[in-house]
Design a protein around this motif. Sequence first.
Motif, PDB file in Angstrom:
ATOM      1  N   LYS A   7       0.629  -1.222  -0.086  1.00 19.64           N
ATOM      2  CA  LYS A   7      -0.049   0.020   0.123  1.00 19.64           C
ATOM      3  C   LYS A   7       0.918   1.315  -0.147  1.00 19.64           C
ATOM      4  O   LYS A   7       0.119   2.395  -0.069  1.00 19.64           O
ATOM      5  CB  LYS A   7      -1.133  -0.017   1.096  1.00 19.64           C
ATOM      6  CG  LYS A   7      -1.944  -1.158   1.042  1.00 19.64           C
ATOM      7  CD  LYS A   7      -2.754  -1.171  -0.270  1.00 19.64           C
ATOM      8  CE  LYS A   7      -3.716  -0.233  -0.081  1.00 19.64           C
ATOM      9  NZ  LYS A   7      -4.844  -0.341  -1.141  1.00 19.64           N
ATOM     10  N   ASN A  21      -2.613  -0.890   6.332  1.00 17.45           N
ATOM     11  CA  ASN A  21      -1.703  -0.664   5.611  1.00 17.45           C
ATOM     12  C   ASN A  21      -1.555   0.836   4.718  1.00 17.45           C
ATOM     13  O   ASN A  21      -0.456   1.125   4.568  1.00 17.45           O
ATOM     14  CB  ASN A  21      -1.191  -1.800   4.625  1.00 17.45           C
ATOM     15  CG  ASN A  21      -0.588  -2.819   5.386  1.00 17.45           C
ATOM     16  OD1 ASN A  21      -0.050  -2.804   6.297  1.00 17.45           O
ATOM     17  ND2 ASN A  21      -1.082  -4.130   5.078  1.00 17.45           N
ATOM     18  N   GLY A  61      -9.033  -3.233  -4.569  1.00 20.29           N
ATOM     19  CA  GLY A  61      -8.975  -3.770  -5.769  1.00 20.29           C
ATOM     20  C   GLY A  61      -7.889  -3.006  -6.684  1.00 20.29           C
ATOM     21  O   GLY A  61      -7.743  -3.475  -7.823  1.00 20.29           O
ATOM     22  N   GLY A  62      -7.112  -2.255  -5.849  1.00 20.95           N
ATOM     23  CA  GLY A  62      -6.237  -1.246  -6.813  1.00 20.95           C
ATOM     24  C   GLY A  62      -4.971  -2.175  -7.135  1.00 20.95           C
ATOM     25  O   GLY A  62      -4.786  -2.055  -8.536  1.00 20.95           O
ATOM     26  N   THR A  63      -4.556  -3.065  -6.657  1.00 26.60           N
ATOM     27  CA  THR A  63      -3.477  -4.024  -6.997  1.00 26.60           C
ATOM     28  C   THR A  63      -3.687  -4.804  -8.211  1.00 26.60           C
ATOM     29  O   THR A  63      -3.334  -4.847  -9.382  1.00 26.60           O
ATOM     30  CB  THR A  63      -3.097  -4.855  -5.794  1.00 26.60           C
ATOM     31  OG1 THR A  63      -2.612  -4.005  -4.697  1.00 26.60           O
ATOM     32  CG2 THR A  63      -1.716  -5.407  -6.257  1.00 26.60           C
ATOM     33  N   ILE A  93      -8.351  -7.581   3.342  1.00 28.42           N
ATOM     34  CA  ILE A  93      -8.749  -8.084   1.864  1.00 28.42           C
ATOM     35  C   ILE A  93     -10.119  -8.557   1.909  1.00 28.42           C
ATOM     36  O   ILE A  93     -10.565  -8.875   3.202  1.00 28.42           O
ATOM     37  CB  ILE A  93      -7.767  -9.061   1.291  1.00 28.42           C
ATOM     38  CG1 ILE A  93      -7.671 -10.291   2.314  1.00 28.42           C
ATOM     39  CG2 ILE A  93      -6.698  -8.871   0.757  1.00 28.42           C
ATOM     40  CD1 ILE A  93      -7.238 -11.811   1.572  1.00 28.42           C
ATOM     41  N   SER A 100      -2.879 -12.471   4.326  1.00 28.75           N
ATOM     42  CA  SER A 100      -3.476 -12.022   2.515  1.00 28.75           C
ATOM     43  C   SER A 100      -2.262 -12.462   1.655  1.00 28.75           C
ATOM     44  O   SER A 100      -2.458 -13.076   0.630  1.00 28.75           O
ATOM     45  CB  SER A 100      -3.769 -10.490   2.443  1.00 28.75           C
ATOM     46  OG  SER A 100      -2.534  -9.918   2.405  1.00 28.75           O
ATOM     47  N   ASP A 138       2.363  -7.794   2.841  1.00 32.19           N
ATOM     48  CA  ASP A 138       3.074  -7.470   3.813  1.00 32.19           C
ATOM     49  C   ASP A 138       3.683  -8.726   4.720  1.00 32.19           C
ATOM     50  O   ASP A 138       3.652  -9.718   4.533  1.00 32.19           O
ATOM     51  CB  ASP A 138       2.245  -6.499   4.856  1.00 32.19           C
ATOM     52  CG  ASP A 138       1.038  -7.078   5.040  1.00 32.19           C
ATOM     53  OD1 ASP A 138       1.018  -8.481   5.103  1.00 32.19           O
ATOM     54  OD2 ASP A 138       0.231  -6.506   5.723  1.00 32.19           O
ATOM     55  N   TYR A 160       0.861  -9.080  12.581  1.00 30.75           N
ATOM     56  CA  TYR A 160      -0.139  -9.806  12.919  1.00 30.75           C
ATOM     57  C   TYR A 160       0.569 -10.864  13.647  1.00 30.75           C
ATOM     58  O   TYR A 160      -0.230 -11.873  13.837  1.00 30.75           O
ATOM     59  CB  TYR A 160      -0.721 -10.544  11.722  1.00 30.75           C
ATOM     60  CG  TYR A 160      -1.087  -9.600  10.561  1.00 30.75           C
ATOM     61  CD1 TYR A 160      -2.201  -8.794  10.614  1.00 30.75           C
ATOM     62  CD2 TYR A 160       0.039  -9.656   9.335  1.00 30.75           C
ATOM     63  CE1 TYR A 160      -2.273  -7.852   9.363  1.00 30.75           C
ATOM     64  CE2 TYR A 160      -0.172  -8.712   8.332  1.00 30.75           C
ATOM     65  CZ  TYR A 160      -1.449  -7.817   8.304  1.00 30.75           C
ATOM     66  OH  TYR A 160      -1.685  -7.102   7.250  1.00 30.75           O
TER      67      TYR A 160
END
Length: 361
Positions: free
Chosen positions: A64, A94, A202-204, A254, A299, A326, A331
């Motif tokens: 991100k 992110n 949805g950008g990636t 996600i 993710s 990431d 996490y």
Amino acid sequence: MLRSLFPTAARSYSTVKITAAKPVDGFVGAIGNTPLIRLNRLSKETGSNIYAKAEFMNPGGSVKDRAALFVVKDAEEKGLIKPGGTVVEGTAGNTGIGLAHVCRAKGYKCVIYMPNTQSQEKIDLLRMLGAEVYPVPAVAFENPENYNHQARRHAESLENAVWTNQFDNTANRRAHIETTGPEIWDQLDGQVDGFTCATGTGGTLAGTARFLKDKSGGKTKVFLADPPGSVLFKYIKSGGTLIERGGSSITEGIGQGRVTDNLQPDLELIDDALQIPDEESIKMVYRLLDEEGIYVGASSALNVVAAVEMAKKLGPGKNIVTMLCDGAYRYQSRLFSKKWLASKNLADAIPSHLKKYATLD
Ligand code: PMP
């Protein structure tokens, strides 16, 4: 006579081949140009090359950073923010971290609204990076108290402030049309048979798919990877007719309840969709650590499971690319805690020979 410690004649070192990157301009100059890692064990198992883009190596630690830079640049170019202004965003984490870094580097204030279901590590980090953070109840987008609407209202209440609106601001997908896609194409000399990843905004997926499809004349196949609880898997499978709610996932960042403006223009580029159960994602978190030495979040693991499925569907001898969004550091109190996994009925997802990695209580 003493031999000089620094002889003038060059010594001959045996070195590995170096492709060192040149110095870059500030934090933002260090965003992107991430390595593409061939996952050796999974490649051997599938008979295809499984490549994963090491987005955790961005300077803010995630994929991100790219979108954060592009939405701020877009606001600057449109004159929506002046020096000393405030960037406000609704983000699961992110994007906020990327924005907090970019804002510090560019001298802006940063305000973040996020659902209060997100990990404490991400909230702490945002505050340490100087952002003002508002964790708010996780309610549906239709509800005016949804974190995105709260972020918009906050920006509207301030002078010289912009709501960067990562979900529907297409400067986000442009980051991937202009950087991620070209990097992957270059790294594989144009031999990209498949690309798959999950979506938040949805950008990636959309931006990378747009570039790869255009460059390959439509030959690169694109699969959406989706966690349970997201509406997109069924939506794609039904040819854009079914939106069905229900289910949930432990993956963070996600899964989506609607088709965003970043995804909408490229929906037709998606050839197929895969739904990946949390059990598979957790198992892959541990496998990647054990077999490849790669420590990534759920993710990323979900993406790798999807890449393996895609490899099986496309047949051997292909180059399949996915994203490592990431690191697991964000996490670890969850993913490596037996107790936390058990509370989500996922303790048995860790293969027995890998349980030794679940070292946290
Ligand atoms: N993985 C993680 C960990 C994320 O934070 C995000 C962004 N929310 C994504 C994947 C998905 O990226 P995008 O928003 O570009 O769809």
